[in-house]
Design a protein around this motif. Structure first.
Motif, PDB file in Angstrom:
ATOM      1  N   UNK A   1      63.356  52.225  48.939  1.00 16.43           N
ATOM      2  CA  UNK A   1      63.532  52.602  47.448  1.00 16.43           C
ATOM      3  C   UNK A   1      62.529  52.236  46.525  1.00 16.43           C
ATOM      4  N   UNK A   2      62.110  51.116  46.524  1.00 12.11           N
ATOM      5  CA  UNK A   2      60.708  50.880  45.684  1.00 12.11           C
ATOM      6  C   UNK A   2      59.636  51.876  45.947  1.00 12.11           C
ATOM      7  N   UNK A   3      59.352  52.153  47.239  1.00  8.89           N
ATOM      8  CA  UNK A   3      58.259  53.125  47.521  1.00  8.89           C
ATOM      9  C   UNK A   3      58.426  54.607  46.876  1.00  8.89           C
ATOM     10  N   UNK A   4      59.727  55.024  47.096  1.00  6.93           N
ATOM     11  CA  UNK A   4      60.160  56.043  46.606  1.00  6.93           C
ATOM     12  C   UNK A   4      59.940  56.255  45.109  1.00  6.93           C
ATOM     13  N   UNK A   5      60.445  54.944  44.378  1.00  7.23           N
ATOM     14  CA  UNK A   5      60.506  54.867  42.819  1.00  7.23           C
ATOM     15  C   UNK A   5      59.086  55.064  42.567  1.00  7.23           C
ATOM     16  N   UNK A   6      57.823  54.150  43.057  1.00 13.26           N
ATOM     17  CA  UNK A   6      56.759  54.239  42.569  1.00 13.26           C
ATOM     18  C   UNK A   6      56.040  55.576  42.778  1.00 13.26           C
ATOM     19  N   UNK A   7      56.519  56.432  43.957  1.00 12.63           N
ATOM     20  CA  UNK A   7      56.019  57.648  44.161  1.00 12.63           C
ATOM     21  C   UNK A   7      56.328  58.611  43.029  1.00 12.63           C
ATOM     22  N   UNK A   8      57.731  58.522  42.410  1.00  7.62           N
ATOM     23  CA  UNK A   8      58.131  59.318  41.501  1.00  7.62           C
ATOM     24  C   UNK A   8      57.554  58.970  40.064  1.00  7.62           C
ATOM     25  N   UNK A   9      57.153  57.768  39.924  1.00  3.88           N
ATOM     26  CA  UNK A   9      56.932  57.375  38.628  1.00  3.88           C
ATOM     27  C   UNK A   9      55.377  57.606  38.610  1.00  3.88           C
ATOM     28  N   UNK A  10      54.302  57.387  39.708  1.00  2.00           N
ATOM     29  CA  UNK A  10      53.073  57.709  39.387  1.00  2.00           C
ATOM     30  C   UNK A  10      52.798  59.150  39.753  1.00  2.00           C
ATOM     31  N   UNK A  11      53.233  59.882  38.825  1.00  2.14           N
ATOM     32  CA  UNK A  11      52.749  61.398  38.817  1.00  2.14           C
ATOM     33  C   UNK A  11      52.228  61.441  37.449  1.00  2.14           C
ATOM     34  N   UNK A  12      51.261  62.346  37.075  1.00  2.97           N
ATOM     35  CA  UNK A  12      50.382  62.670  35.746  1.00  2.97           C
ATOM     36  C   UNK A  12      51.558  62.909  34.803  1.00  2.97           C
TER      37      UNK A  12
END
Length: 782
Positions: free
Chosen positions: A455-466
């Motif tokens: 979940x943490x990986x998926x959350x970081x990927x969702x947040x780290x978008x321009x």
């Protein structure tokens, strides 16, 4: 005397009720008072009957008074409590007290001069006790109390005047003083009692008025009335209620009130709140329990609008307007009540609830709501404790966004990140903004590390978008700390603290990552706290010391100066590395005092070194927060007597992350005073050539990380060469740190580095050893 009879201002019949309460309060103490009277009288008769034969007659009179008092008390107990009392009854109480006081006052007046000394003392003691006890026992009828006290006092005074008892004059004065005190106390207590009677009457009057107003509201409400038969069917109702529920008394006889309200929800299902069933269930439960209820909320759809009603009702028992004649369990009541449209109030309460429990900027749950949910999961509300993963999330370098793009764009970034978090979690999870750029997520039921990591990986990927910040593209990054409930803590504060420790570890390891809590983190935090306490003690006791590492000219191999290095040998932790305790000192705010102590100690020690040698002292970036730093440094230099040109202050580029203009102003003042300024650890961190253009440093120090790899890494060698050439072009010296081999020293000499420092030349030495080393490495004739 009339004023004393009534220590209050009230007209009849209120005054009559007050008099009744005064007499009742006095009568409650009558048995105890008479018992005391009889006990003292019996004791006196036993001791003095052989000296005064008339004492038996006195005792009979006292028994008569006691009989009258007890008869009055007995009559009061047998009949119901009287609500009023006449002035005549108060006068009877006054006369009884006056007679009793005269009876007791006669004893010292007649006997005191004719009995032995020990009996005189006994008689005076009993008289004083009876004066005080009687005065306070009769305090609710102040006229009676004062009459009793004054008459008894007069009799005792006459007796003292007639006796030849030693010290009688003093006893006379004391008796007068004590009696006056008792009279004054009676008046004060009577006034207080009268004020209480008035206050109670006023409160009862107000309560009666409120009751009348409430009954009038229930009978003549302008909202609507409703009534249910014992079978639950809607009976009498106002026309307003009938229209709202579209109730037809002829056709809807089978519908209960709950069913009629639920039927309105079918008109506009989209407008019905998700918890409508909860409110209807509360109403159904209230109607099935024969107890009154008030302001019970129910949602009703009228037309195409959702309205909120508050229902108030009380049970109506069949065949009676009061309590039922048979057990409640065997009787089903009807209901009679009122209803009010409280839609505006409900909306206002919802708005207040949102403000209290949700963040105004992002719409996420706030810290209060988050704490409440965490307490529920921990079972603090009486429920069964649950399991969850707690993620504490912090945005990396968010302050730079506010500083560079403004707070408005910072708010846009927070809202974008909040939306991305919300879209990533499940329906039963909770995401909250704890404050600033701090967020937390509760993953309900998640107990496995792999699941939380996924979940943490998926959350970081969702947040780290321009993100588009007013036309500026910015990509946010976050650090996360994760702890599990109940494995890592069973209390809200404990589990949150452990998740914070994991977050702190993620930041310490370079940010943009997630770390799971382990006990080593807690031990590390505990060690940090202990180190801070130890540092405070070490600073207060001057338990730290300095060592000095020589700096050698690579061209002449002669010593040019020493660098003062701080060391701390803790009784608890042993030798603590500066890399560990200096950050603790900076975070704890101790570095200012420590830094000044190091500077003063080094300047004083420099006098023992050969003249002309430099003494280098490190300054922490945190010290530049002190607006008086330059003044304090110059004061230390002046006090030590060290020539300013022999002091070299080493700073790192991190000082320029603060207010650059203030830092440059401070550095220029120090340079103008003759103090040398060196830029330490150049080539790592936040290197910027703009600093070299803004301030003419005397020296650049090449970080040991480049020196250690200079023989193996062509890149490191190129960087070192570039730094040396740059310094030469800017007329600055260079010092290479961490030289450990002759090969490194030779290559740096070939690259034209000015000075070197490291184990190849000398380790950090105590002052005496450093002085001896300098004496053997000075240039001839120096």
């Amino acid at each position: 005397m009339r004023r004393s009879l009534a220590p209050y201002e009230a007209d009849e019949p209120l005054a009559a009720s007050f008099r009744a309460k005064q007499l009742q309060a006095m009568l409650r103490l009558t048995p105890l008072s008479m018992l005391v009277n009889l006990f003292n009288a019996g004791f006196l008769a036993y001791r003095l009957a052989d000296q005064s034969a008339w004492l038996w007659g006195w005792l009979l009179v006292l028994l008569f008074f006691a009989y009258q008092a007890m008869a009055a008390w007995y009559r009061a107990q047998r009949r119901s409590t009287r609500q009023t009392a006449s002035r005549k009854a108060m006068r009877r109480a006054f006369r009884h007290a006056l007679g009793l006081g005269a009876l007791w006052g006669a004893l010292p007046a007649l006997l005191l001069s004719s009995v032995e000394v020990q009996d005189q003392q006994m008689l005076i003691t009993i008289s004083c006790g009876m004066i005080c006890a009687g005065g306070f026992a009769l305090v609710t009828v102040p006229a009676a109390a004062i009459a009793y006290v004054l008459v008894m006092t007069a009799g005792s005074m006459v007796g003292l005047l007639r006796t030849s008892l030693p010290g009688a004059e003093i006893l006379f004065c004391l008796l007068v003083a004590y009696s006056l005190i008792v009279v004054a106390s009676v008046q004060v207590m009577a006034k207080s009692y009268g004020s209480r009677l008035v206050a109670e009457a006023d409160a009862a009057h107000k309560q009666q008025i409120v009751g009348l107003l409430l009954r009038d509201f229930e009978e003549n409400s302008s909202d609507f009335l409703w009534e249910l038969a014992p079978n639950g069917q809607l009976g009498h109702a106002s026309s307003r209620l009938n229209r709202a529920l579209q109730f037809d008394p002829q056709q809807d006889t089978a519908f209960s009130l709950v069913a009629l309200i639920a039927r309105t929800h079918l008109q506009q299902p989209a407008r019905v709140p998700a918890d409508a069933g909860h409110y209807l269930g509360q109403l159904q439960t209230a109607l099935s329990t024969p107890l009154p209820f008030r302001d019970l909320l129910v949602p009703v759809v009228i037309g195409d609008a959702l309205r909120w009603w508050a229902l108030t009702a009380k049970p109506v028992w069949p065949g009676s307007s009061g309590a039922p004649g048979t057990p409640i369990s065997q009787v089903t009541p009807g209901w009679r009540g009122v209803g009010a449209d409280v839609t505006d109030r409900k909306h206002a309460e919802d708005a207040m609830h949102r403000l209290a429990h949700f963040d105004a900027l992002t719409g996420l749950a706030n810290r209060r709501h988050f704490q409440h949910r965490l307490q529920q999961l921990c079972g603090h509300d009486g429920s069964t404790p649950g399991s969850a993963a707690l993620l504490c999330i912090d945005m990396d370098n968010f302050k730079r966004v506010n500083d560079a793009y403004g707070h408005a764009n910072g708010d846009l970034l927070l809202k974008a990140v909040a939306q991305r978090m919300t879209s990533t979690i499940r329906g039963r999870d909770l995401v909250a903004r704890l404050g600033g750029d701090e967020f937390a997520i509760l993953l309900d039921g998640v107990t496995e590390v792999d699941e939380a990591r996924c979940f943490a990986t998926r959350l970081m990927q969702a947040i780290e978008q321009p993100c588009d910040l007013s036309g500026i593209s910015f990509t946010p990054h976050t650090s996360m700390g994760i702890a599990f409930l109940p494995r890592d803590g069973q209390q809200p504060d404990e589990i949150l603290h452990h998740a914070d420790l994991a977050l702190y570890e993620a930041k310490a390891r370079g940010r943009r990552q997630a770390q799971f809590f382990c006990m080593a983190m807690d031990e590390k935090a505990q060690r940090r706290i202990a180190l801070e306490d130890g540092l405070r003690q070490a600073l207060a006791q001057r338990a730290m010391h300095l060592v000095y590492q020589p700096q050698i000219s690579l061209r002449t191999h002669q010593i040019t100066g020493v660098e003062a290095l701080l060391r701390w040998s803790s009784p608890r932790f042993g030798n603590v590395s500066p890399a560990e305790f200096i950050p603790v000192a900076e975070e704890a705010g101790l570095i200012r005092d420590i830094g000044l102590w190091v500077l003063e100690t080094a300047c004083t020690a420099a006098h023992q070194l050969p003249a002309g040698l430099l003494v280098a002292v490190n300054l922490s970036a945190c010290q530049f927060d002190d607006e008086l730093l330059v003044d304090k440094i110059l004061e230390v230099v002046a006090r030590s007597g060290l020539p300013a040109e022999r002091l070299e202050l080493e700073i790192t580029e991190s000082v320029f992350l603060k207010d650059t203009e203030d830092v440059l102003t401070a550095l220029h003042r120090l340079r103008a005073a003759g103090i040398r300024i060196a830029l330490d650890d150049f080539g790592v961190g936040y290197s910027s050539l703009a600093y070299l253009r803004s301030f003419p440093f005397h020296k650049l120090k090449i970080d040991r990380s480049f020196v250690m790899a200079i023989l193996q890494s062509a890149e490191s060698q190129a960087i070192v060469r570039s730094v040396i050439d740059l310094a030469s072009a800017l007329h600055m010296e260079t010092t290479a740190e961490g030289i450990e081999t002759a090969e490194q020293a030779a290559l740096l000499t070939q690259l034209a580095c000015t000075t070197g420092q490291g184990y190849h030349f000398a380790r950090p030495l105590p002052l005496e050893a450093a002085t001896a080393f300098a004496a053997t490495h000075l240039a001839p004739g120096a």
